[in-house]
Design a protein around this motif. Structure first.
Motif, PDB file in Angstrom:
ATOM      1  N   ARG A   1      25.315  39.627  75.245  1.00 56.32           N
ATOM      2  CA  ARG A   1      24.840  40.997  75.359  1.00 56.32           C
ATOM      3  C   ARG A   1      23.944  41.151  76.590  1.00 56.32           C
ATOM      4  NH1 ARG A   1      22.218  42.586  69.831  1.00 56.32           N
ATOM      5  NH2 ARG A   1      24.366  42.935  69.178  1.00 56.32           N
TER       6      ARG A   1
ATOM      7  N   GLY B   1      10.910  45.932  68.496  1.00 56.80           N
ATOM      8  CA  GLY B   1      12.252  45.763  69.055  1.00 56.80           C
ATOM      9  C   GLY B   1      12.870  44.390  68.876  1.00 56.80           C
ATOM     10  N   HIS B   2      13.846  44.110  69.725  1.00 57.13           N
ATOM     11  CA  HIS B   2      14.727  42.953  69.541  1.00 57.13           C
ATOM     12  C   HIS B   2      14.041  41.603  69.660  1.00 57.13           C
ATOM     13  CE1 HIS B   2      17.997  45.834  69.659  1.00 57.13           C
ATOM     14  NE2 HIS B   2      18.744  44.896  69.135  1.00 57.13           N
TER      15      HIS B   2
ATOM     16  N   HIS C   1      24.935  36.958  71.265  1.00 53.93           N
ATOM     17  CA  HIS C   1      25.926  38.036  71.137  1.00 53.93           C
ATOM     18  C   HIS C   1      26.595  38.394  72.465  1.00 53.93           C
ATOM     19  CE1 HIS C   1      24.761  38.959  66.981  1.00 53.93           C
ATOM     20  NE2 HIS C   1      23.540  38.666  67.348  1.00 53.93           N
TER      21      HIS C   1
ATOM     22  N   ARG D   1      20.246  52.233  80.678  1.00 54.63           N
ATOM     23  CA  ARG D   1      21.396  51.714  79.934  1.00 54.63           C
ATOM     24  C   ARG D   1      22.567  52.684  79.987  1.00 54.63           C
ATOM     25  NH1 ARG D   1      23.175  52.874  74.920  1.00 54.63           N
ATOM     26  NH2 ARG D   1      24.526  51.332  73.914  1.00 54.63           N
TER      27      ARG D   1
ATOM     28  N   PHE E   1      20.548  43.111  78.057  1.00 53.59           N
ATOM     29  CA  PHE E   1      19.364  43.867  77.676  1.00 53.59           C
ATOM     30  C   PHE E   1      18.708  44.472  78.914  1.00 53.59           C
ATOM     31  CE2 PHE E   1      19.603  41.800  73.578  1.00 53.59           C
ATOM     32  CZ  PHE E   1      19.007  42.713  72.722  1.00 53.59           C
TER      33      PHE E   1
ATOM     34  N   ALA F   1      16.364  53.216  78.120  1.00 51.26           N
ATOM     35  CA  ALA F   1      17.509  53.850  77.454  1.00 51.26           C
ATOM     36  C   ALA F   1      18.347  54.644  78.464  1.00 51.26           C
ATOM     37  CB  ALA F   1      17.021  54.762  76.326  1.00 51.26           C
TER      38      ALA F   1
ATOM     39  N   ASP G   1      28.440  44.877  75.954  1.00 56.56           N
ATOM     40  CA  ASP G   1      27.470  45.216  74.914  1.00 56.56           C
ATOM     41  C   ASP G   1      26.094  45.278  75.586  1.00 56.56           C
ATOM     42  OD1 ASP G   1      25.899  45.399  72.646  1.00 56.56           O
ATOM     43  OD2 ASP G   1      26.555  43.504  71.774  1.00 56.56           O
ATOM     44  N   CYS G   2      25.387  46.374  75.407  1.00 49.37           N
ATOM     45  CA  CYS G   2      24.118  46.545  76.135  1.00 49.37           C
ATOM     46  C   CYS G   2      23.090  47.259  75.275  1.00 49.37           C
ATOM     47  CB  CYS G   2      24.381  47.332  77.422  1.00 49.37           C
ATOM     48  SG  CYS G   2      22.911  47.596  78.434  1.00 49.37           S
ATOM     49  N   ARG G   3      21.840  46.753  75.270  1.00 49.93           N
ATOM     50  CA  ARG G   3      20.748  47.386  74.515  1.00 49.93           C
ATOM     51  C   ARG G   3      19.546  47.628  75.408  1.00 49.93           C
ATOM     52  NH1 ARG G   3      21.897  46.145  68.891  1.00 49.93           N
ATOM     53  NH2 ARG G   3      24.168  46.131  68.925  1.00 49.93           N
ATOM     54  N   ALA G   4      18.773  48.637  75.058  1.00 60.13           N
ATOM     55  CA  ALA G   4      17.525  48.937  75.777  1.00 60.13           C
ATOM     56  C   ALA G   4      16.342  48.475  74.944  1.00 60.13           C
ATOM     57  CB  ALA G   4      17.420  50.431  76.038  1.00 60.13           C
ATOM     58  N   ASN G   5      15.315  48.009  75.609  1.00 57.33           N
ATOM     59  CA  ASN G   5      14.138  47.496  74.904  1.00 57.33           C
ATOM     60  C   ASN G   5      12.878  47.820  75.720  1.00 57.33           C
ATOM     61  OD1 ASN G   5      14.181  45.398  72.450  1.00 57.33           O
ATOM     62  ND2 ASN G   5      12.297  45.139  73.610  1.00 57.33           N
TER      63      ASN G   5
END
Lengths: 319, 319, 319, 319
Positions: A162, B248-249, A160, A231, A164, A228, A241-245
């Motif tokens: 992206r 999670g992802h 994607h 981010r 992370f 989070a 596009d950015c996600r936290a994990n």
């Protein structure tokens, strides 16, 4: 010297069971008995003891967690509680103790030694935050677990285009983050030991995408900041596009790696020999790949020295 | 029929690449060309095409993610955008299309079919939330990844006599939670399909500890509630040590399992044959272990039927 | 200094790609170009070159094998063939070379250095059989792969009260066997470095079963003996159920571990700096956990020193 | 009905422990006791019984092998030995039995039923060679283990442009080979159910290399031929680099996959209900994804029907 008591304390770490196994097998070889003390210092005071034999610990080399269980027990800071523990040990003919845990648990080992029970501390924690040792039992497994999770996350990041932001364990010590970050080819590694410039990191990520990269990975020690929150900050400087994990507690468990099993075995074997030599009040560590010992007392004023050159190498390769 | 276009759409899922590989190899066997369309429907309209050969997709059977990339593209709902896509396809001699993704992406396949490009939808999503199929490509890998993470978490739960509330993926569909929960020996499985009684769950956990269990695991579909919130609720009814965890992802990525590779391969192979038979506007699914098809149109009013008996079995074994 | 050529030679090892990636990223940081030479020294002479960029090697950190391929090429021992290689390098503006492989491939690096192309050798082989280094890239992954296979084998050994004789890789060097054996809790580790008494091992196994053990595992370096032959010998001294097993080539492949990725990255980074310092004809190694170098010439008379204390510890725990 | 006895027989398989756990937990829910019979029918006759509780089998869901042990015991074919077994059961208030194993062990279950002890057989073997069922407990784990090993082997095959002939388990039944072969993208799958043309396979491999493939993989059920012998034959028709490899006993062990744990749990749960319904002499199987039963007697004349369409798909994609 007749019988060695062994307990695990603090957070569990993969390889603790391998260390208990090594202590048991080595002790038996030298004609000594071994008693497992369940639930750490709480069990020591309560007398929750179980006899260990070469056979009943045979299957333990590859088991995660600690089959002797662990428990918080701040009460052991009190002299009278310690003395109750010593009483229990004497009642069961246990004259020496090996403690596997973080440096917090070494206080207990020192207290026992002062009360006449020679005790040795083994570094058992995934966090690698103990002074005078470059390695703690469980570190390698935790790093591999986190890295494998990040390999999976990179698959979806790439699919994607992206970014992370991934939290790995490490409150005051960035060792897991440094190792996992370098091993994961992270675009940035953020640890308590170093300042970081979130704007510069965002620029680096943007440059990466512009140059043809299809993903971005930031490894963030949880002691620095929540993924989070990081981010949110990061998105102020870039619109990717950015996600936290959060990798979370899975980092603590699992069957230990070769390195953790070998080092746990070496350390367990070594601890028995120290006791046979009449030593006590010592913490076992590793320096330049070799086992060594320090007075537990010396550890309390010191801070663990991280291999910060890993950060330097990563910066050199990502900037 | 000359050339098949193939694209992946929606969230990536392990096995998508295996499906693309199967389409390519099968098509070549039947004398057809295959064109990879990158970035889903966005790439279709932009003409981001790449020729696939038996050799350049050979290594893709075990790769996670989607090497064709995926992208959101709501614009494809518009007729004029669809027509632009058809133009691109015709310009490149592509007369049929296979779409791998969630049922959202099937709209696009239906639109193309109506515009004269026979298109087939393959169920590619870890969530198993597509009507008329008991299986979607990626489900098995995602479940195994989550289960292995929980096996690790159980190690640390047991070491500390602790309860973990673990979020697994699943917004409206509890299939991952049901499978992972049963496979992990969870004390409770909480899914959107069923009501739950948090007090009863707390009682169950307390009874477990009282009877000698050394850990508690609750598997919670993320569509129901956040693990941290569930933990807060749960602690109103019990005073055990309890932590929240989000897998999670990482559930999305990784090399696919045997089942996902085989099913992806079967489905890719089947889709080519449907196109050779002149079919279009169909979604491939699995029912009682057999491949079958449904008109895409029929799917939109339907809801996926979960295997809720897994919950019943788990309840029978934990109460 | 303008461009670095990089090649992999000899048997492939997990982490080779991570080393190539580190060389590329570090070189680019220092304003240098990097050229991948495919098929080892054969490709060098044939001019099979591919330009490496930060982006096209980005995904290589976790890939097993060597994407530059490897090939046998004994012809490179001839002076005129070497000169042809140097010609190719000069034609492509390559003035330095990094060779990743076993010590056999270091001959080529030395030859190139003597002909004016400064070259550095990196230890890339799972076998850990190179003098003056305690570690070679791929060792840790190979050991973990073998150990995990043996964990599986122990499950079935225990279920049937069976002994398994397991061949792991290692022709002249028992390092894999020693590490895997200690990490697997083996009843005996048999390596080329040590004599062994097959009757004593049989007695040990019988004693184990008598004392309550439910399995027996013998780790046997393949350079000592074939597992099937060892089994035949062993059964002369005991009548237990016994099977032979060969772990085989799977030990060579797979995604590298944290340790192999970190060490490969450190070594690749270090090799570029050596070249920047005008060095050549050197082999990079690891001693007491630190990177260091030796003249390649010094290696040819030496033999790798194994960590034989691992055997001593295992003997102490099993006898 | 008071107490269920449960035993495992034949070769161990991952998921056997999960099935024992499901029987135990389900039985307890219904107010029944459960007794573990160790060492299969041998232990039944010897009275080697252990009481199972919800707690002592709690950790068994993810354990490989069989903690109840297995053993060969051909003596159980004799009527008087069977009667001795029934005596033991009655003495311990065990009135029903569940047998987990291959169809060989179903003979024992039928014999017990005829002697008044209702008994149910569950298909527990990695080989999937039992009639009237498309699935046996352990199949999915064994296939995933083999496939992951082959993924590693492909890394080294590709690095050296090499062909590997790989033996997977399967004496008379090619199911493991078919699944693993299709999931590994094998160039050829050779099974007992189908004739093969070794010359044609060699041609296929040569064509692959010519067309740009960098490796060749042949999956060979061990019942057909030894990998080394196949390699010798193959090299008569081609001069590529080729190695033989045997995956071996590691296919039997390891922690079970989601599918094996779920199916083992379903089957264990179902078996208890069959006994509660007064049924006996039945074998549980799976058809089109659904549990069903057959009279054990019916199985003995039948042969397992393999999913040969997997071979057809593979041929279509490789020729």
């Amino acid at each position: 010297m007749k019988r060695i008591g062994i307990l695990t304390s603090g957070g569990d770490a993969p390889g603790m069971n391998a260390a208990v196994r090594a202590v048991t097998k080595t002790a038996i070889h030298h004609g000594l008995g071994v008693v497992g003390i369940r639930y750490g210092f709480a069990g020591l005071v309560a007398g929750d003891f179980v006899t260990l034999t070469a056979e009943n610990i045979d299957h333990m080399i590859n088991a995660g967690g600690t089959f002797l269980y662990s428990a918080r027990y701040p009460e052991f800071a009190q002299k009278e509680v310690q003395e109750k523990g010593v009483e229990q040990l004497k009642k069961h003919d246990i004259d020496t103790v090996i403690v596997i845990g973080g440096d917090g648990s070494y206080h207990g080992a020192l207290a026992l030694t002062r009360l006449g029970i020679n005790s040795i501390g083994l570094p058992g924690t995934i966090d690698n935050d103990i002074p005078y040792t470059e390695y703690t039992i469980g570190l390698d497994t935790a790093c591999n677990t986190a890295m494998q999770a990040i390999d999976r996350i990179r698959d979806t990041a790439s699919s994607h285009h992206r970014v992370f932001v991934v939290n790995v364990m490490g409150r005051d010590c960035g060792d897991i983050a440094m190792r996992v970050g370098l091993a994961s080819g992270a675009d940035a590694i953020v640890v308590p030991e170093r300042q970081f410039d979130i704007k510069e990191i965002a620029e680096r990520l943007k440059r990466g995408f512009k140059d043809g990269k299809d993903n971005g990975i930031i490894i963030l020690a949880e002691g620095v900041m929540n993924a989070a929150d990081f981010r949110t900050e990061l998105l102020k400087y870039g619109d990717f596009d950015c996600r936290a994990n959060i990798i979370g507690h899975m980092q603590r468990g699992g069957s230990p790696t070769v390195l953790d099993r070998i080092n746990a075995t070496k350390m367990g074997n070594y601890a028995v020999k120290l006791l046979l030599d009449g030593k006590g009040g010592l913490a076992v560590g590793m320096e330049n790949g070799q086992l060594e010992t320090h007075d537990i007392l010396d550890l309390f004023d010191e801070k663990h020295a991280s291999e910060e050159s890993l950060i330097d190498i990563n910066e050199e390769m990502t900037k």
